[in-house]
Design a protein around this motif. Structure first.
Motif, PDB file in Angstrom:
ATOM      1  N   VAL A   3       0.851  -1.187   0.000  1.00  0.00           N
ATOM      2  CA  VAL A   3       0.000   0.000   0.000  1.00  0.00           C
ATOM      3  C   VAL A   3       0.890   1.241   0.000  1.00  0.00           C
ATOM      4  N   GLU A   4       0.768   2.052  -1.037  1.00  0.00           N
ATOM      5  CA  GLU A   4       1.549   3.288  -1.133  1.00  0.00           C
ATOM      6  C   GLU A   4       0.785   4.507  -0.649  1.00  0.00           C
ATOM      7  N   ARG A   5      -0.521   4.523  -0.886  1.00  0.00           N
ATOM      8  CA  ARG A   5      -1.321   5.683  -0.512  1.00  0.00           C
ATOM      9  C   ARG A   5      -2.720   5.221  -0.120  1.00  0.00           C
ATOM     10  N   LEU A   6      -3.310   5.947   0.824  1.00  0.00           N
ATOM     11  CA  LEU A   6      -4.693   5.722   1.256  1.00  0.00           C
ATOM     12  C   LEU A   6      -5.440   7.055   1.200  1.00  0.00           C
ATOM     13  N   TYR A   7      -6.663   7.020   0.690  1.00  0.00           N
ATOM     14  CA  TYR A   7      -7.448   8.248   0.599  1.00  0.00           C
ATOM     15  C   TYR A   7      -8.917   7.973   0.929  1.00  0.00           C
ATOM     16  N   ARG A   8      -9.549   9.022   1.437  1.00  0.00           N
ATOM     17  CA  ARG A   8     -11.001   9.065   1.515  1.00  0.00           C
ATOM     18  C   ARG A   8     -11.441  10.339   0.799  1.00  0.00           C
ATOM     19  N   TYR A   9     -12.708  10.372   0.406  1.00  0.00           N
ATOM     20  CA  TYR A   9     -13.294  11.512  -0.306  1.00  0.00           C
ATOM     21  C   TYR A   9     -14.608  11.842   0.410  1.00  0.00           C
ATOM     22  N   PRO A  10     -14.551  12.638   1.491  1.00  0.00           N
ATOM     23  CA  PRO A  10     -15.750  12.843   2.311  1.00  0.00           C
ATOM     24  C   PRO A  10     -16.961  13.367   1.539  1.00  0.00           C
ATOM     25  N   VAL A  11     -16.719  14.297   0.590  1.00  0.00           N
ATOM     26  CA  VAL A  11     -17.816  14.843  -0.200  1.00  0.00           C
ATOM     27  C   VAL A  11     -17.682  14.325  -1.626  1.00  0.00           C
ATOM     28  N   LYS A  12     -18.702  13.720  -2.132  1.00  0.00           N
ATOM     29  CA  LYS A  12     -18.673  13.192  -3.492  1.00  0.00           C
ATOM     30  C   LYS A  12     -18.226  14.281  -4.461  1.00  0.00           C
ATOM     31  N   GLY A  13     -17.191  13.988  -5.239  1.00  0.00           N
ATOM     32  CA  GLY A  13     -16.700  14.922  -6.243  1.00  0.00           C
ATOM     33  C   GLY A  13     -15.665  15.913  -5.762  1.00  0.00           C
ATOM     34  N   LEU A  14     -15.486  16.045  -4.442  1.00  0.00           N
ATOM     35  CA  LEU A  14     -14.564  17.061  -3.920  1.00  0.00           C
ATOM     36  C   LEU A  14     -13.257  16.428  -3.446  1.00  0.00           C
ATOM     37  N   THR A  15     -12.518  17.169  -2.650  1.00  0.00           N
ATOM     38  CA  THR A  15     -11.122  16.910  -2.342  1.00  0.00           C
ATOM     39  C   THR A  15     -10.834  15.540  -1.733  1.00  0.00           C
ATOM     40  N   ALA A  16      -9.738  14.935  -2.203  1.00  0.00           N
ATOM     41  CA  ALA A  16      -9.208  13.726  -1.569  1.00  0.00           C
ATOM     42  C   ALA A  16      -8.507  14.105  -0.270  1.00  0.00           C
ATOM     43  N   GLU A  17      -8.620  13.236   0.731  1.00  0.00           N
ATOM     44  CA  GLU A  17      -7.915  13.435   1.995  1.00  0.00           C
ATOM     45  C   GLU A  17      -7.020  12.232   2.249  1.00  0.00           C
ATOM     46  N   ALA A  18      -5.712  12.488   2.359  1.00  0.00           N
ATOM     47  CA  ALA A  18      -4.743  11.415   2.563  1.00  0.00           C
ATOM     48  C   ALA A  18      -4.813  10.899   3.989  1.00  0.00           C
ATOM     49  N   LEU A  19      -4.643   9.588   4.140  1.00  0.00           N
ATOM     50  CA  LEU A  19      -4.692   8.926   5.434  1.00  0.00           C
ATOM     51  C   LEU A  19      -3.432   8.100   5.628  1.00  0.00           C
ATOM     52  N   GLU A  20      -3.023   7.933   6.865  1.00  0.00           N
ATOM     53  CA  GLU A  20      -1.904   7.039   7.176  1.00  0.00           C
ATOM     54  C   GLU A  20      -2.403   5.628   7.482  1.00  0.00           C
ATOM     55  N   GLU A  21      -3.590   5.547   8.067  1.00  0.00           N
ATOM     56  CA  GLU A  21      -4.173   4.251   8.376  1.00  0.00           C
ATOM     57  C   GLU A  21      -5.681   4.393   8.495  1.00  0.00           C
ATOM     58  N   VAL A  22      -6.387   3.264   8.329  1.00  0.00           N
ATOM     59  CA  VAL A  22      -7.838   3.247   8.477  1.00  0.00           C
ATOM     60  C   VAL A  22      -8.232   1.939   9.138  1.00  0.00           C
ATOM     61  N   MET A  23      -9.417   1.920   9.742  1.00  0.00           N
ATOM     62  CA  MET A  23     -10.017   0.690  10.231  1.00  0.00           C
ATOM     63  C   MET A  23     -11.183   0.356   9.310  1.00  0.00           C
ATOM     64  N   LEU A  24     -11.073  -0.768   8.618  1.00  0.00           N
ATOM     65  CA  LEU A  24     -12.133  -1.193   7.725  1.00  0.00           C
ATOM     66  C   LEU A  24     -13.144  -2.045   8.485  1.00  0.00           C
ATOM     67  N   THR A  25     -14.408  -1.921   8.090  1.00  0.00           N
ATOM     68  CA  THR A  25     -15.517  -2.646   8.701  1.00  0.00           C
ATOM     69  C   THR A  25     -16.194  -3.486   7.632  1.00  0.00           C
ATOM     70  N   PRO A  26     -16.571  -4.718   7.932  1.00  0.00           N
ATOM     71  CA  PRO A  26     -17.232  -5.555   6.922  1.00  0.00           C
ATOM     72  C   PRO A  26     -18.442  -4.866   6.298  1.00  0.00           C
ATOM     73  N   GLY A  27     -18.485  -4.918   4.976  1.00  0.00           N
ATOM     74  CA  GLY A  27     -19.619  -4.383   4.247  1.00  0.00           C
ATOM     75  C   GLY A  27     -19.684  -2.881   4.132  1.00  0.00           C
ATOM     76  N   GLU A  28     -18.612  -2.174   4.560  1.00  0.00           N
ATOM     77  CA  GLU A  28     -18.646  -0.713   4.570  1.00  0.00           C
ATOM     78  C   GLU A  28     -17.532  -0.128   3.711  1.00  0.00           C
ATOM     79  N   THR A  29     -17.599   1.179   3.528  1.00  0.00           N
ATOM     80  CA  THR A  29     -16.531   1.930   2.875  1.00  0.00           C
ATOM     81  C   THR A  29     -15.457   2.292   3.907  1.00  0.00           C
TER      82      THR A  29
END
Length: 264
Positions: A3-29
């Motif tokens: 994994v080189e980069r992680l991102y979320r996009y809180p608002v559809k179509g708008l700015t990417a936000e870089a993350l260092e780590e995330v907790m993933l949940t089954p069946g979710e984004t």
């Protein structure tokens, strides 16, 4: 594979936000990914009965290239969204109140100008676009919730073929990977992967749309990526979509590998 980069996009179509780590949940984004959207006034989106709708029902790069010029930042601790763009007074407003959402919607309507589409209420009055969220709903481009992965070697192959660099964020993936051959990810559909502490199931290749034509610095459409992919590689795919089967921590630098015995 790494994994080189992680991102979320809180608002559809708008700015990417870089993350260092995330907790993933089954069946979710990824948490807060595509949590908010500006629903166009003529969109049949109903907050009381949310369902998947194609992206053109919302402000998005595919239909509204200039949204890339908005600088958006979401603070999940305070539930505050900040918006800024040249020629517009910046705004920071709470997303959890009707007044805050109304202010955010009005700001985005002013920014979009004649690209803000109005509909009609049942009483005949105009229905403007609205900034919206629905707990538990994500404004993703797929019916299934999940995460998107992009192989940086495949992007490099496209760049070599067309003789120019492309900002990886044109492709709005959540997880950018290195260490595998170009286009190897196209064979992952139907397979399970171990990513950090999570387990994923790849369900489709990512078909690229006109959103990827947009230069993120200028807001202009300067590269017809879908056409170039088809011209050079015979398809319009770049990346894959996966659902989260087993949750866990995923961080930059984590390994990705096939899940042994997934088909047994």
């Amino acid at each position: 594979m790494r994994v080189e980069r992680l991102y979320r996009y809180p608002v559809k179509g708008l700015t990417a936000e870089a993350l260092e780590e995330v907790m993933l949940t089954p069946g979710e984004t990824i948490p807060h990914d595509r949590r908010f959207a500006l629903a166009q006034g003529d969109a049949p989106f109903d907050e009381a009965a949310p369902r998947f709708l194609p992206k053109q029902n919302f402000a998005c790069m595919m239909k509204n290239a200039k949204v890339v010029l908005v600088r958006a930042a979401f603070d999940p601790r305070t539930e505050t969204l900040s918006l800024a763009a040249e020629g517009h007074a910046p705004l920071a407003a709470p997303t959890g109140t009707p007044e805050g959402r109304a202010a955010l919607g009005e700001w985005l309507i002013r920014f979009l100008g004649d690209e803000a589409r109005y509909g009609t209420h049942s009483d005949g009055t105009p229905r403007p676009p609205r900034f919206t969220e629905v707990p538990g709903h994500a404004f993703t481009d797929q019916v299934r919730k999940g995460v998107s992965l992009l192989n940086l070697a495949s992007l490099a192959a496209l760049e070599t073929a067309i003789g120019r660099r492309l900002d990886p964020l044109r492709f709005r993936a959540n997880i950018y990977l290195s260490g595998l051959p170009a286009w190897a990810e196209n064979d992952w559909v139907g397979q399970e992967l171990l990513l950090g502490g999570a387990r994923l199931s790849v369900f489709k290749r990512t078909v690229r749309c006109p959103a990827t034509q947009v230069n993120l610095e200028t807001g202009e459409r300067d590269a017809d990526v879908p056409r170039l992919l088809r011209e050079h590689f015979g398809h319009t795919d770049l990346g894959v979509h996966a659902t989260v089967l087993e949750g866990g921590r995923v961080a930059v630098g984590d390994a990705l590998e096939p899940a042994v015995g997934a088909d047994e």
